[in-house]
Design a protein around this motif. Structure first.
Motif: not given
Length: 319
Positions: A174, A181, A183, A196, A207
């Motif tokens: 990332f 990015s 999450a 992610m 993840c």
């Protein structure tokens, strides 16, 4: 319809399509950030944190910085999801650090050694670690995303990148990407899932998922970051909290008092300090370089002394 409009609307579309999610504005931070003056409604920021029009920078790309951002209100919700948009970037090509952490803990606004926040925390920490302090048996590629549930007596071991106490983790690249990015940290029905999206296509990639995790309601959401001998910019673009509908219907009072715990964690093992650490200390990177330089200098002096003396003719004593 412009591309910019689509990029802004697609995240909302996925939230609505998922169903059973309710944005909690009192725990959410999106642009425009500022209220009156430099105040962020319901939020505190400190350390090296600065607020701009486009992002909130927890640390600049400078050594020995730490910053944090904490919501002031205890989150009295049982099942929730954090969606965070961020960017980690800097000038370093091969050496950079340290990373940032997303928190749901009893304590808040306390500086410390765990990505800028306190160690021995009570609750959940999800770590976005960009620098490997451990090069031994339990090393893994970086950047690395992992989670730890602490009960107030759990130590986060920097020299092993937290692998002594982590629930699970995965490698995600990332850092230094063109796009931001994303999450997702989702806690529902005693399960913790981290997803992610680093490609900017609004598709979550799992993840890890861990079941049998207990987290009480009433803790605080926050995020912190730190740099050591190495550095990076750690920018937060948005921090959104959604309340989720869960399957279990236990009373709210019961989930206000449950103790943080997880059935799964890494097996205990002995701690052996590493020489190199991006976070400073007696064996920091600069200290190791200095020691190596000193040893080389001493060797050069000794070798030079013998070379010079061997080239001189010896005087014979007459008796």
């Amino acid at each position: 319809m412009s591309l910019t409009f689509l990029r802004r609307c697609l995240p909302l579309f996925f939230v609505l399509a998922a169903g059973a999610q309710y944005l909690k504005r009192e725990y959410t931070l999106t642009k425009p950030y500022q209220g009156s003056g430099m105040d962020l409604p319901n939020w505190d920021f400190s350390g090296s944190t600065i607020v701009t029009n486009n992002y909130i920078r927890l640390t600049p790309d400078r050594q020995s910085k730490s910053g944090m951002l904490w919501n002031r209100l205890p989150a009295k919700i049982r099942n929730w999801e954090i969606q965070i948009q961020f960017k980690v970037h800097g000038q370093g090509k091969s050496l950079y650090g340290d990373g940032f952490a997303v928190w749901y803990t009893k304590e808040h606004n306390e500086f410390g050694d765990v990505f800028g926040s306190r160690d021995y925390f009570t609750g959940l920490g999800v770590f976005f670690d960009t620098y490997s302090n451990h090069n031994g048996e339990h090393s893994h590629p970086h950047p690395y995303v992992s989670a730890v549930v602490g009960n107030g007596s759990t130590h986060y071991d920097h020299d092993r990148d937290g692998t002594h106490s982590e629930l699970a983790g995965c490698h995600v690249q990332f850092r230094n990407l063109e796009d931001d990015s994303h999450a997702s940290i989702l806690y529902a029905d005693r399960s913790l899932t981290v997803n992610m999206d680093v490609d900017g296509n609004y598709e979550w990639q799992e993840c890890f998922r861990v079941d049998d995790v207990d987290l009480p309601a009433g803790y605080f959401f926050g995020v912190s970051a730190a740099t050591g001998d190495l550095a990076d910019n750690h920018d937060i673009v948005s921090f959104k909290i959604f309340e989720l509908e869960g399957k279990e219907d236990d009373s709210e009072d019961a989930w206000m008092t449950v103790a943080p715990a997880a059935a799964k964690s890494a097996a205990p093992r002995d701690h052996v300090p590493d020489l190199q650490s991006s976070r400073g200390g007696s064996w920091s990177l600069m200290a190791v370089i200095f020691v190596v330089f000193l040893i080389v200098a001493v060797i050069c002096v000794v070798v030079g002394y013998f070379v010079v003396n061997q080239g001189r003719p010896r005087r014979q004593r007459l008796f």
